[in-house]
Design a protein around this motif. Structure first.
Motif, mmCIF file in Angstrom:
data_model
loop_
_atom_site.group_PDB
_atom_site.id
_atom_site.type_symbol
_atom_site.label_atom_id
_atom_site.label_comp_id
_atom_site.label_asym_id
_atom_site.label_seq_id
_atom_site.Cartn_x
_atom_site.Cartn_y
_atom_site.Cartn_z
ATOM 1 N N VAL A 19 -5.056 31.939 -39.040
ATOM 2 C CA VAL A 19 -3.812 32.448 -38.879
ATOM 3 C C VAL A 19 -4.262 33.948 -38.660
ATOM 4 O O VAL A 19 -3.957 34.812 -38.998
ATOM 5 C CB VAL A 19 -2.817 32.499 -39.896
ATOM 6 C CG1 VAL A 19 -1.116 32.362 -39.111
ATOM 7 C CG2 VAL A 19 -2.719 30.360 -40.130
ATOM 8 N N ASP A 20 -4.431 34.078 -36.532
ATOM 9 C CA ASP A 20 -4.691 34.857 -36.689
ATOM 10 C C ASP A 20 -3.227 35.959 -35.841
ATOM 11 O O ASP A 20 -2.360 35.529 -34.959
ATOM 12 C CB ASP A 20 -5.753 34.731 -35.138
ATOM 13 C CG ASP A 20 -5.932 35.880 -34.575
ATOM 14 O OD1 ASP A 20 -6.081 37.133 -34.904
ATOM 15 O OD2 ASP A 20 -7.167 36.050 -33.614
ATOM 16 N N ARG A 21 -3.190 37.079 -36.824
ATOM 17 C CA ARG A 21 -2.293 37.788 -36.773
ATOM 18 C C ARG A 21 -2.529 38.505 -35.842
ATOM 19 O O ARG A 21 -1.433 39.767 -35.961
ATOM 20 C CB ARG A 21 -1.706 37.703 -38.301
ATOM 21 C CG ARG A 21 -1.080 36.679 -39.120
ATOM 22 C CD ARG A 21 -0.178 36.886 -40.213
ATOM 23 N NE ARG A 21 -0.054 35.525 -41.059
ATOM 24 C CZ ARG A 21 -0.963 34.823 -41.768
ATOM 25 N NH1 ARG A 21 -2.155 35.390 -42.186
ATOM 26 N NH2 ARG A 21 -0.871 33.820 -41.619
ATOM 27 N N SER A 22 -3.603 38.658 -35.608
ATOM 28 C CA SER A 22 -3.794 40.614 -34.872
ATOM 29 C C SER A 22 -3.475 39.995 -33.589
ATOM 30 O O SER A 22 -3.613 41.255 -32.843
ATOM 31 C CB SER A 22 -5.588 40.684 -35.181
ATOM 32 O OG SER A 22 -5.625 39.205 -34.109
ATOM 33 N N VAL A 23 -2.614 39.486 -33.048
ATOM 34 C CA VAL A 23 -1.852 38.916 -31.722
ATOM 35 C C VAL A 23 -0.761 38.453 -31.426
ATOM 36 O O VAL A 23 -0.459 37.370 -32.716
ATOM 37 C CB VAL A 23 -2.801 37.679 -30.910
ATOM 38 C CG1 VAL A 23 -4.510 38.531 -30.292
ATOM 39 C CG2 VAL A 23 -3.241 36.847 -31.437
ATOM 40 N N SER A 24 -0.128 38.838 -30.651
ATOM 41 C CA SER A 24 1.227 38.762 -31.232
ATOM 42 C C SER A 24 2.197 37.898 -29.154
ATOM 43 O O SER A 24 2.623 38.867 -29.288
ATOM 44 C CB SER A 24 2.468 39.610 -31.316
ATOM 45 O OG SER A 24 1.792 40.275 -32.569
ATOM 46 N N ILE A 25 1.393 37.378 -28.552
ATOM 47 C CA ILE A 25 1.212 36.974 -26.856
ATOM 48 C C ILE A 25 2.281 35.663 -27.356
ATOM 49 O O ILE A 25 2.608 35.141 -26.079
ATOM 50 C CB ILE A 25 -0.119 36.769 -26.952
ATOM 51 C CG1 ILE A 25 -1.037 35.276 -28.002
ATOM 52 C CG2 ILE A 25 -0.565 38.042 -26.474
ATOM 53 C CD1 ILE A 25 -2.082 35.461 -27.608
ATOM 54 N N SER A 26 2.825 35.413 -28.677
ATOM 55 C CA SER A 26 3.923 34.372 -28.665
ATOM 56 C C SER A 26 4.972 34.153 -29.999
ATOM 57 O O SER A 26 4.548 34.872 -31.112
ATOM 58 C CB SER A 26 3.410 32.526 -28.486
ATOM 59 O OG SER A 26 4.022 31.480 -29.140
#
Length: 330
Positions: A309-316
């Motif tokens: 689960v890629d929590r390095s991005v907050s694009i949504s």
């Protein structure tokens, strides 16, 4: 002190029965009794309180601690669907799959495109695509149906919309049969009916009457949606069971682990997080409460060797979920 312990015992037994109720989602459909599905939403809180009370009985040197410890074994797998620590996996041939609710690019279409390109995935499975916003060089795209899209670097053999006969029921997903290195896999992109909550609806207030009304309003949204999910799940199950190919099913279920939707969509398939996941599977981050509603399942012949689960991005308001599968048949 005896009265205090008696109260705690009653509370503990009550929580045990509520937790057991979540297990009944495997058997009881929402149209028959939706309240078990409602319990699944509170599973993280219920299990934490259950463990705390069990520890209390252990330190109190009470024999009942062993009873609650033994009963707690029934919830090992339900807990692992939220938090898991699997051993490292290995495999030869790999298929990389990214599943992502892009929220129609609301938080930055260019950022989403840049991220998806950087993943170099074999198959990208999108929900809330924004009626065909995303197209990449080198990728074929299943013709979008409103909020769905499947993109792949490989040959698309067949594609299909899972179309309900009931006009009041929205499309629950699309299908793409894709040839990857000489073998065909059926990819199912799922997006079950959302609940359409606003944060204000679930934010507690200072007034008891207002909070009571909020709870009733939330329940009024939940119950009808659970029942719609039951019909949508039935349509998806038909496509899974009739598939001549190994299945990889992914998407936004708008349902938590241990729910009716989880049990029935995962039936006969493997949850990639249980097989290869580590840490928390929380994928929806718009609320502070831990919520896992994004999943990737597969036929048993397709083994997950990594899950992220890629929590390095907050694009949504969702985090992307990435799984690598081994196609080694040994």
């Amino acid at each position: 002190m005896k009265i205090f312990r008696l109260i705690l015992l009653i509370i503990h037994l009550g929580i045990l029965f509520l937790l057991l109720g979540t297990l009944l989602n495997a058997y009881v459909p929402p149209k028959a009794f939706p309240w078990f599905n409602l319990l699944s939403l509170g599973f993280p809180v219920l299990i934490i309180v259950y463990v705390v009370l069990t520890v209390f009985w252990i330190f109190s040197w009470k024999k009942r601690a062993f009873v609650f410890m033994f009963a707690g074994l029934a919830f090992i797998n339900p807990v692992k669907r939220w938090v898991n620590y699997s051993s490292p996996k290995s495999g030869d041939s790999e298929i990389k799959v990214v599943s992502f609710n892009a929220r129609a690019g609301f938080w930055g279409r260019r950022n989403i495109e840049s991220y998806l390109r950087s993943q170099n995935a074999d198959v990208i499975i999108l929900q809330e695509d924004g009626a065909g916003l995303y197209e990449f060089e080198g990728y074929q795209k299943v013709k979008p149906s409103g909020i769905f899209a499947i993109l792949t670097k490989h040959k698309i053999i067949n594609e299909k919309i899972i179309q309900p006969q009931d006009k009041d029921l929205r499309i629950p997903g699309i299908i793409a049969d894709i040839d990857i290195n000489g073998k065909v896999y059926r990819f199912v992109d799922v997006y079950l009916n959302p609940f359409r909550f606003e944060k204000e609806m679930i934010k507690p207030g200072k007034d008891a009457n207002t909070n009571e009304k909020k709870i009733l309003d939330v329940v009024k949204k939940l119950i009808p949606t659970f029942k719609k999910h039951q019909d949508q799940v039935a349509l998806i199950r038909e496509e899974i069971e009739s598939s001549p190919y190994p299945v990889i099913l992914a998407g936004d279920f708008n349902s938590v682990p241990n729910s009716y939707e989880y049990y029935h969509l995962s039936d006969g398939l493997e949850d990639a997080f249980l097989t290869a996941g580590k840490g928390s599977a929380t994928s929806f981050h718009d609320y502070k409460f831990p919520i896992r509603i994004d999943y990737i399942f597969s036929s048993k012949s397709v083994k997950a060797i990594s899950y992220k689960v890629d929590r390095s991005v907050s694009i949504s308001d969702h985090y992307p979920v990435t799984v690598k599968f081994s196609t080694d048949s040994k």
